[in-house]
Design a protein around this motif. Structure first.
Motif, mmCIF file in Angstrom:
data_model
loop_
_atom_site.group_PDB
_atom_site.id
_atom_site.type_symbol
_atom_site.label_atom_id
_atom_site.label_comp_id
_atom_site.label_asym_id
_atom_site.label_seq_id
_atom_site.Cartn_x
_atom_site.Cartn_y
_atom_site.Cartn_z
ATOM 1 N N GLY A 124 -83.291 11.288 -2.219
ATOM 2 C CA GLY A 124 -82.500 12.143 -1.357
ATOM 3 C C GLY A 124 -81.077 12.372 -1.804
ATOM 4 O O GLY A 124 -80.181 12.504 -0.973
ATOM 5 N N VAL A 125 -80.854 12.443 -3.109
ATOM 6 C CA VAL A 125 -79.503 12.636 -3.643
ATOM 7 C C VAL A 125 -79.216 14.109 -3.939
ATOM 8 O O VAL A 125 -78.176 14.644 -3.564
ATOM 9 N N LEU A 126 -80.140 14.773 -4.592
ATOM 10 C CA LEU A 126 -79.875 16.125 -5.079
ATOM 11 C C LEU A 126 -79.665 17.117 -3.943
ATOM 12 O O LEU A 126 -78.800 17.994 -4.028
ATOM 13 N N HIS A 127 -80.428 17.014 -2.869
ATOM 14 C CA HIS A 127 -80.327 18.016 -1.803
ATOM 15 C C HIS A 127 -79.009 17.901 -1.047
ATOM 16 O O HIS A 127 -78.616 18.840 -0.335
ATOM 17 N N GLN A 128 -78.292 16.775 -1.195
ATOM 18 C CA GLN A 128 -76.994 16.608 -0.548
ATOM 19 C C GLN A 128 -75.836 16.856 -1.504
ATOM 20 O O GLN A 128 -74.670 16.696 -1.125
ATOM 21 N N ALA A 129 -76.154 17.228 -2.737
ATOM 22 C CA ALA A 129 -75.124 17.529 -3.723
ATOM 23 C C ALA A 129 -74.903 19.036 -3.794
ATOM 24 O O ALA A 129 -75.847 19.813 -3.643
ATOM 25 N N PRO A 130 -73.660 19.482 -4.025
ATOM 26 C CA PRO A 130 -73.432 20.914 -4.233
ATOM 27 C C PRO A 130 -74.291 21.424 -5.388
ATOM 28 O O PRO A 130 -74.535 20.700 -6.366
ATOM 29 N N GLU A 131 -74.753 22.644 -5.268
ATOM 30 C CA GLU A 131 -75.687 23.182 -6.260
ATOM 31 C C GLU A 131 -75.199 23.052 -7.699
ATOM 32 O O GLU A 131 -75.993 22.678 -8.579
ATOM 33 N N PRO A 132 -73.905 23.317 -8.009
ATOM 34 C CA PRO A 132 -73.475 23.186 -9.412
ATOM 35 C C PRO A 132 -73.558 21.764 -9.948
ATOM 36 O O PRO A 132 -73.632 21.560 -11.169
ATOM 37 N N ILE A 186 -70.814 16.887 4.705
ATOM 38 C CA ILE A 186 -71.997 16.648 3.877
ATOM 39 C C ILE A 186 -73.140 17.414 4.521
ATOM 40 O O ILE A 186 -73.740 16.961 5.502
ATOM 41 N N VAL A 187 -73.418 18.579 4.002
ATOM 42 C CA VAL A 187 -74.446 19.430 4.596
ATOM 43 C C VAL A 187 -75.732 19.251 3.804
ATOM 44 O O VAL A 187 -75.777 19.570 2.612
ATOM 45 N N PRO A 188 -76.770 18.692 4.437
ATOM 46 C CA PRO A 188 -78.048 18.582 3.720
ATOM 47 C C PRO A 188 -78.470 19.960 3.231
ATOM 48 O O PRO A 188 -78.736 20.858 4.019
ATOM 49 N N GLY A 189 -78.465 20.130 1.930
ATOM 50 C CA GLY A 189 -78.688 21.450 1.363
ATOM 51 C C GLY A 189 -80.149 21.737 1.114
ATOM 52 O O GLY A 189 -81.034 21.080 1.656
ATOM 53 N N GLU A 190 -80.378 22.678 0.278
ATOM 54 C CA GLU A 190 -81.737 23.104 -0.004
ATOM 55 C C GLU A 190 -81.972 23.098 -1.508
ATOM 56 O O GLU A 190 -81.302 23.799 -2.256
ATOM 57 N N VAL A 191 -82.876 22.247 -1.940
ATOM 58 C CA VAL A 191 -83.390 22.308 -3.304
ATOM 59 C C VAL A 191 -84.780 22.908 -3.173
ATOM 60 O O VAL A 191 -85.664 22.300 -2.580
ATOM 61 N N SER A 192 -84.965 24.107 -3.681
ATOM 62 C CA SER A 192 -86.255 24.757 -3.502
ATOM 63 C C SER A 192 -87.360 23.937 -4.155
ATOM 64 O O SER A 192 -87.121 23.179 -5.097
ATOM 65 N N ASP A 193 -88.558 24.093 -3.638
ATOM 66 C CA ASP A 193 -89.684 23.340 -4.188
ATOM 67 C C ASP A 193 -89.872 23.623 -5.673
ATOM 68 O O ASP A 193 -90.233 22.728 -6.449
ATOM 69 N N ALA A 194 -89.607 24.855 -6.092
ATOM 70 C CA ALA A 194 -89.754 25.201 -7.509
ATOM 71 C C ALA A 194 -88.593 24.671 -8.344
ATOM 72 O O ALA A 194 -88.762 24.343 -9.521
ATOM 73 N N ALA A 195 -87.402 24.575 -7.723
ATOM 74 C CA ALA A 195 -86.217 24.153 -8.477
ATOM 75 C C ALA A 195 -86.260 22.677 -8.842
ATOM 76 O O ALA A 195 -85.712 22.281 -9.879
ATOM 77 N N LEU A 196 -86.885 21.844 -8.016
ATOM 78 C CA LEU A 196 -86.870 20.404 -8.283
ATOM 79 C C LEU A 196 -87.466 20.076 -9.651
ATOM 80 O O LEU A 196 -86.775 19.480 -10.492
ATOM 81 N N PRO A 197 -88.705 20.456 -9.946
ATOM 82 C CA PRO A 197 -89.214 20.142 -11.289
ATOM 83 C C PRO A 197 -88.461 20.881 -12.389
ATOM 84 O O PRO A 197 -88.314 20.365 -13.507
ATOM 85 N N ARG A 198 -87.972 22.082 -12.074
ATOM 86 C CA ARG A 198 -87.246 22.846 -13.095
ATOM 87 C C ARG A 198 -85.970 22.125 -13.533
ATOM 88 O O ARG A 198 -85.631 22.112 -14.730
ATOM 89 N N LEU A 199 -85.271 21.505 -12.606
ATOM 90 C CA LEU A 199 -84.061 20.767 -12.955
ATOM 91 C C LEU A 199 -84.357 19.677 -13.983
ATOM 92 O O LEU A 199 -83.579 19.460 -14.918
ATOM 93 N N PHE A 200 -85.479 19.012 -13.818
ATOM 94 C CA PHE A 200 -85.824 17.928 -14.735
ATOM 95 C C PHE A 200 -86.307 18.480 -16.078
ATOM 96 O O PHE A 200 -85.963 17.929 -17.129
ATOM 97 N N ARG A 201 -87.068 19.548 -16.034
ATOM 98 C CA ARG A 201 -87.511 20.147 -17.300
ATOM 99 C C ARG A 201 -86.327 20.663 -18.098
ATOM 100 O O ARG A 201 -86.275 20.500 -19.330
ATOM 101 N N GLU A 202 -85.355 21.280 -17.425
ATOM 102 C CA GLU A 202 -84.190 21.816 -18.126
ATOM 103 C C GLU A 202 -83.316 20.709 -18.705
ATOM 104 O O GLU A 202 -82.529 20.956 -19.626
ATOM 105 N N ALA A 203 -83.443 19.498 -18.190
ATOM 106 C CA ALA A 203 -82.728 18.350 -18.742
ATOM 107 C C ALA A 203 -83.509 17.684 -19.873
ATOM 108 O O ALA A 203 -83.095 16.631 -20.374
#
Length: 245
Positions: A124-132, A186-203
């Motif tokens: 539950g870390v990424l969804h509470q972090a600013p998108e950048p 601290i606004v619980p944000g939105e990590v789209s379902d598609a974005a989650l795996p994409r973030l890891f692949r792009e890393a």
């Protein structure tokens, strides 16, 4: 690059003001409903003997549970106030704790230099972090895992957003444990379902397993049942050709 000054200020303020004790904040569910449930999802992927780092450890509730199952467990958090809470709650020193910014790749590389390849628990870390900040956090984790480590990440799913919005906009106000999260910015944000795996692949990481399950909170529904939010999880790591074959 580190997280924004606003994010750091928000988290320091939140943890400085948060009540003491396990279960006092919105996401601090007991390990039986968090890390213990997650353990079977990543146990076959984590390598025995590697250090395990709980990134975004907060007050260390899940860190202490993991320290009872793995050797060399470390909790890191952006907030110095959170790290102090974690240390105070672990007088036996079952795990190590330190302030570290996962979005600072250089800091994560230095931690990797000290610990070597690590397995990482990220709840539950990424969804509470600013998108950048999200890609930087994942790149920092990728540096920490090195060639042999793996990361288990669980984040709120898209379907959690309307639930949280409904709670925040209730006529009687948000639930008592959600209100401090919102008031500290601290606004619980939105990590789209598609974005989650994409973030890891792009890393540069390969997604090795994924799925979904409810993410427990410490709030309760009107009928007395525990509030749980839809979430997605994955296991990822650097995978070489030799490992594939």
């Amino acid at each position: 690059m580190s997280v924004s000054a606003d994010s750091l200020k928000a988290w320091e303020g939140f943890w400085a003001d948060a009540p003491e004790g396990e279960g006092a904040v919105f996401w601090d569910a007991p390990p039986a409903l968090a890390a213990q449930l997650h353990l079977p999802l990543f146990a076959d992927h984590f390598q025995a003997g590697l250090p395990l780092v709980d990134v975004g450890c907060g007050n260390g509730t899940q860190t202490r549970y993991l320290a009872g199952r793995y050797r060399g467990v470390h909790g890191v958090d952006l907030s110095a106030a959170a790290v102090e809470r974690a240390r105070s709650a672990d007088p036996a020193g079952r795990a190590g704790y330190e302030q570290a910014d996962a979005a600072d790749e250089a800091a994560m590389e230095r931690l990797h230099g000290r610990l070597g390849d690590c397995d990482v628990y990220l709840r539950g870390v990424l969804h509470q972090a600013p998108e950048p900040d999200r890609p930087r956090i994942v790149r920092g984790i990728a540096a920490l895992t090195g060639g042999r480590g793996r990361v288990f990440a669980v984040e709120l799913a898209e379907a959690a957003k309307p639930v949280l919005m409904g709670l925040a906009q209730r006529p009687q106000g948000p639930p008592a444990k959600l209100l401090p999260v919102l008031t500290h910015g601290i606004v619980p944000g939105e990590v789209s379902d598609a974005a989650l795996p994409r973030l890891f692949r792009e890393a540069g990481l390969t997604v090795l397993a994924d799925g979904e399950l409810p993410l427990a909170t410490t709030e309760f529904e009107a009928d007395g049942s525990r509030l749980a939010l839809p979430s997605k999880w994955l296991v990822a790591g650097h995978v070489t050709v030799a490992q594939v074959v």
